[in-house]
Design a protein around this motif. Structure first.
Motif, PDB file in Angstrom:
ATOM      1  N   ARG A 165       8.386  -1.281  -1.884  1.00  0.00           N
ATOM      2  CA  ARG A 165       7.340  -2.026  -2.859  1.00  0.00           C
ATOM      3  C   ARG A 165       7.817  -2.104  -4.383  1.00  0.00           C
ATOM      4  O   ARG A 165       7.620  -2.741  -4.891  1.00  0.00           O
ATOM      5  CB  ARG A 165       6.022  -0.911  -2.604  1.00  0.00           C
ATOM      6  CG  ARG A 165       4.847  -1.752  -3.431  1.00  0.00           C
ATOM      7  CD  ARG A 165       4.067  -0.673  -3.872  1.00  0.00           C
ATOM      8  NE  ARG A 165       4.219   0.610  -4.467  1.00  0.00           N
ATOM      9  CZ  ARG A 165       4.723   0.757  -5.696  1.00  0.00           C
ATOM     10  NH1 ARG A 165       4.728  -0.302  -6.670  1.00  0.00           N
ATOM     11  NH2 ARG A 165       5.008   2.044  -6.129  1.00  0.00           N
ATOM     12  N   GLU A 166       8.561  -0.923  -4.662  1.00  0.00           N
ATOM     13  CA  GLU A 166       8.996  -1.048  -5.969  1.00  0.00           C
ATOM     14  C   GLU A 166       9.873  -2.200  -6.346  1.00  0.00           C
ATOM     15  O   GLU A 166      10.182  -2.664  -7.253  1.00  0.00           O
ATOM     16  CB  GLU A 166       9.713   0.367  -6.376  1.00  0.00           C
ATOM     17  CG  GLU A 166       8.546   1.377  -6.415  1.00  0.00           C
ATOM     18  CD  GLU A 166       9.210   2.712  -6.697  1.00  0.00           C
ATOM     19  OE1 GLU A 166      10.590   3.042  -7.006  1.00  0.00           O
ATOM     20  OE2 GLU A 166       8.494   3.864  -6.721  1.00  0.00           O
ATOM     21  N   GLY A 172       0.809  -1.379   0.053  1.00  0.00           N
ATOM     22  CA  GLY A 172      -0.120  -0.095  -0.120  1.00  0.00           C
ATOM     23  C   GLY A 172       0.782   1.173  -0.007  1.00  0.00           C
ATOM     24  O   GLY A 172       0.256   2.320   0.046  1.00  0.00           O
ATOM     25  N   SER A 173       2.130   1.044   0.045  1.00  0.00           N
ATOM     26  CA  SER A 173       2.996   2.336  -0.074  1.00  0.00           C
ATOM     27  C   SER A 173       3.450   2.838  -1.337  1.00  0.00           C
ATOM     28  O   SER A 173       3.494   1.765  -2.238  1.00  0.00           O
ATOM     29  CB  SER A 173       4.403   2.071   0.911  1.00  0.00           C
ATOM     30  OG  SER A 173       5.196   0.983   0.494  1.00  0.00           O
ATOM     31  N   ASP A 174       4.157   3.994  -1.496  1.00  0.00           N
ATOM     32  CA  ASP A 174       4.743   4.278  -2.695  1.00  0.00           C
ATOM     33  C   ASP A 174       6.021   4.347  -2.656  1.00  0.00           C
ATOM     34  O   ASP A 174       6.898   4.880  -3.219  1.00  0.00           O
ATOM     35  CB  ASP A 174       4.227   5.652  -3.041  1.00  0.00           C
ATOM     36  CG  ASP A 174       2.704   5.870  -3.484  1.00  0.00           C
ATOM     37  OD1 ASP A 174       2.384   4.966  -4.113  1.00  0.00           O
ATOM     38  OD2 ASP A 174       2.308   6.928  -3.229  1.00  0.00           O
ATOM     39  N   GLY A 175       6.487   3.418  -1.680  1.00  0.00           N
ATOM     40  CA  GLY A 175       8.121   3.412  -1.172  1.00  0.00           C
ATOM     41  C   GLY A 175       9.078   2.543  -1.966  1.00  0.00           C
ATOM     42  O   GLY A 175       8.400   1.792  -2.776  1.00  0.00           O
TER      43      GLY A 175
END
Length: 187
Positions: free
Chosen positions: A121-122, A115-118
């Motif tokens: 996650r990528e 759920g993160s844009d961090g």
């Protein structure tokens, strides 16, 4: 060996061990240091980006291990079905050896950071994309159609089987999924 390289490697290995079993939030830096047998100062020396950098490197190492397995299976498996079965078996063996504390080396973290844009996650997304590309190539080489969709389906089946096997502490979901993948691939 360059001074400090051993300590750095032990920190990454300890983090990998813990994060695969406990996830991002369940892995504490004190526990990493204790398992690695490293002083606190070495953590910040080798990983100035802190916990995220350390976990990122542990995930990268785990992803590279599966990359190497896939590369070996791509050259040794007679069919794409054999490749997928061998991958499932290897991941299942690893899970059983860890008494079901581990499944996919990336899944535990990605479930927490999805759920993160961090960056984590990528990174998890990039690792999965790499595995999927290998499957696309193997499926294309075997003459399958709609290889992008088929590779995504096979990867999703593998991940789901590992999750169900881990939750039920049983290889049965792996075996069931392996049989369905055989049908899907026409093996």
């Amino acid at each position: 060996m360059i001074k400090g390289e051993g300590t750095r490697g032990r920190l990454v290995a300890a983090t990998r061990e813990l994060v695969e079993a406990k996830g991002y939030h369940g892995t504490g830096l004190n526990e990493v240091l204790a398992l690695a047998g490293a002083p606190r100062g070495s953590l910040y020396h080798h990983f100035p980006g802190g916990k995220d950098q350390l976990i990122g490197e542990a995930l990268t190492a785990a992803g590279q291990e599966v990359d190497a397995l896939l590369a070996q299976l791509t050259t040794s498996a007679a069919t794409v079905g054999d490749l997928v079965r061998a991958l499932l078996d290897a991941l299942a063996d690893r899970m059983v050896a860890a008494d079901y504390a581990k499944g996919c080396p990336v899944a535990t973290v990605v479930l927490e950071v999805a759920g993160s844009d961090g960056a984590l996650r990528e990174l998890c997304g990039a690792i999965y994309e790499g595995w999927q590309r290998v499957l696309v190539g193997a499926l294309r080489d075997a003459g399958h159609e709609s290889v992008e969709d088929l590779a995504a389906t096979v990867l999703a089946l593998i991940e789901g089987a590992l999750l169900l096997a881990r939750a039920g502490r049983s290889r049965v979901p792996i075996e069931q999924t392996s049989r369905r993948i055989d049908v899907l691939l026409g093996s």
